[in-house]
Design a protein around this motif. Structure first.
Motif, PDB file in Angstrom:
ATOM      1  N   UNK A 104     -26.163 -18.208  91.270  1.00  0.00           N
ATOM      2  CA  UNK A 104     -26.294 -16.780  91.640  1.00  0.00           C
ATOM      3  C   UNK A 104     -25.878 -15.884  90.489  1.00  0.00           C
ATOM      4  N   UNK A 105     -24.829 -16.278  89.783  1.00  0.00           N
ATOM      5  CA  UNK A 105     -24.360 -15.474  88.655  1.00  0.00           C
ATOM      6  C   UNK A 105     -25.427 -15.376  87.575  1.00  0.00           C
ATOM      7  N   UNK A 106     -26.085 -16.484  87.271  1.00  0.00           N
ATOM      8  CA  UNK A 106     -27.125 -16.466  86.246  1.00  0.00           C
ATOM      9  C   UNK A 106     -28.331 -15.640  86.680  1.00  0.00           C
ATOM     10  N   UNK A 107     -28.672 -15.692  87.958  1.00  0.00           N
ATOM     11  CA  UNK A 107     -29.779 -14.864  88.445  1.00  0.00           C
ATOM     12  C   UNK A 107     -29.427 -13.379  88.359  1.00  0.00           C
ATOM     13  N   UNK A 108     -28.178 -13.038  88.665  1.00  0.00           N
ATOM     14  CA  UNK A 108     -27.747 -11.638  88.545  1.00  0.00           C
ATOM     15  C   UNK A 108     -27.793 -11.190  87.091  1.00  0.00           C
ATOM     16  N   UNK A 109     -27.392 -12.075  86.176  1.00  0.00           N
ATOM     17  CA  UNK A 109     -27.454 -11.741  84.746  1.00  0.00           C
ATOM     18  C   UNK A 109     -28.895 -11.512  84.315  1.00  0.00           C
ATOM     19  N   UNK A 110     -29.807 -12.395  84.750  1.00  0.00           N
ATOM     20  CA  UNK A 110     -31.221 -12.219  84.396  1.00  0.00           C
ATOM     21  C   UNK A 110     -31.771 -10.908  84.953  1.00  0.00           C
ATOM     22  N   UNK A 111     -31.387 -10.582  86.168  1.00  0.00           N
ATOM     23  CA  UNK A 111     -31.827  -9.323  86.780  1.00  0.00           C
ATOM     24  C   UNK A 111     -31.241  -8.127  86.033  1.00  0.00           C
ATOM     25  N   UNK A 112     -29.940  -8.156  85.749  1.00  0.00           N
ATOM     26  CA  UNK A 112     -29.285  -7.014  85.119  1.00  0.00           C
ATOM     27  C   UNK A 112     -29.767  -6.733  83.710  1.00  0.00           C
ATOM     28  N   UNK A 113     -29.976  -7.794  82.933  1.00  0.00           N
ATOM     29  CA  UNK A 113     -30.430  -7.561  81.559  1.00  0.00           C
ATOM     30  C   UNK A 113     -31.830  -6.958  81.532  1.00  0.00           C
ATOM     31  N   UNK A 114     -32.671  -7.300  82.521  1.00  0.00           N
ATOM     32  CA  UNK A 114     -34.010  -6.701  82.583  1.00  0.00           C
ATOM     33  C   UNK A 114     -33.943  -5.253  83.031  1.00  0.00           C
ATOM     34  N   UNK A 115     -33.049  -4.938  83.970  1.00  0.00           N
ATOM     35  CA  UNK A 115     -32.882  -3.539  84.387  1.00  0.00           C
ATOM     36  C   UNK A 115     -32.527  -2.676  83.184  1.00  0.00           C
TER      37      UNK A 115
END
Length: 275
Positions: free
Chosen positions: A241-252
């Motif tokens: 979940x942490x890695x998915x949040x990182x992938x989402x946040x960096x794209x935002x």
């Protein structure tokens, strides 16, 4: 009927000889089984010793691999930190560069319109070049590190990360275009993107610390056959979940920057299409 004593003795001697031969045969069979069992035990012992030696040989490799993984994640976190720092000063740098260009460079090139165009494009490229390189490195760094942790499922891992990254990009465009620019203009929008980068930096740093403390590298988890079990090549739900949040946040953050850059460079280049 009279039986000759000599005939009885010969028959008894023959029976005794057959019994002795059978006994010797059974003894030889037992000896062969014992020798076979001893050889099998030695083979099992050699196998166990061989596996122990392989484990000892793999231990330094596993330690080095874990160190490399942690280092990659630290580099990934530092990239996010660098993007955030640049984001906080990006608007000030843009204002300074455009003031110098319109006050000094462009007037001095008034007789050469082609030179003005070249200078405009050069300034525009230099303003976004460092951030563009860093932003382009974030997803490859993260996906490469995660695929090394789960090498048996590269397609599934990469598709999940890319899905989260794509959704984050769409969210960044909507947030920047329909809300941030209208609320606070370019400075506020860039500061918001930089803040997201700092949050992603903290999350990536937490993932690196998690790997350094307790995560067992894939190379060190082997079963008796010498293969890596599938269970060892899986991420815990929390780290996933942490890695998915990182992938989402960096794209935002990335797409907020891109919308902001289009608005900024249109002021310099005079065309949103060129921006």
């Amino acid at each position: 009927v009279r039986v000759e004593p000599r005939a009885v003795d010969d028959h008894g001697a023959a029976a005794v000889g057959e019994d002795r031969a059978d006994a010797r045969g059974r003894i030889r069979g037992i000896e062969r089984q014992v020798r076979g069992a001893g050889l099998e035990d030695r083979e099992h012992g050699d196998d166990h010793r061989g596996r122990a030696l392989e484990a000892d040989a793999d231990r330094p490799i596993a330690t080095r691999a874990r160190g490399e993984q942690v280092m990659r994640e630290l580099v990934r976190a530092c990239v996010e930190l660098a993007i955030g720092i640049i984001g906080f000063v990006c608007h000030d740098i843009f204002v300074f560069a455009t003031n110098v260009a319109y006050d000094h460079l462009f007037p001095s090139l008034a007789g050469s319109p082609h030179s003005v165009v070249i200078v405009k494009w050069t300034i525009a490229g230099l303003l976004i070049l460092p951030q563009s390189i860093l932003l382009g490195a974030t997803f490859p760094l993260m996906s490469a590190g995660v695929i090394r942790l789960v090498p048996r499922q590269p397609g599934r891992v990469l598709s999940q990360l890319y899905f989260a990254n794509s959704i984050g990009g769409a969210a960044g465009v909507i947030i920047a275009g329909f809300w941030l620019l209208g609320v606070g203009g370019l400075p506020f929008t860039l500061d918001a993107a930089a803040t997201v980068n700092l949050l992603v930096f903290l999350l990536a740093l937490g993932a690196a610390r998690y790997r350094a403390k307790g995560a067992v590298p894939v190379q060190s988890a082997r079963d008796e056959s010498g293969d890596t079990p599938a269970a060892a090549e899986s991420l815990s739900p929390n780290i996933a979940r942490l890695l998915l949040i990182v992938a989402f946040g960096t794209a935002v953050a990335s797409f907020i920057y891109e919308i902001s850059w289009i608005r900024m460079l249109s002021l310099l280049l005079g065309s949103a299409t060129h921006s």
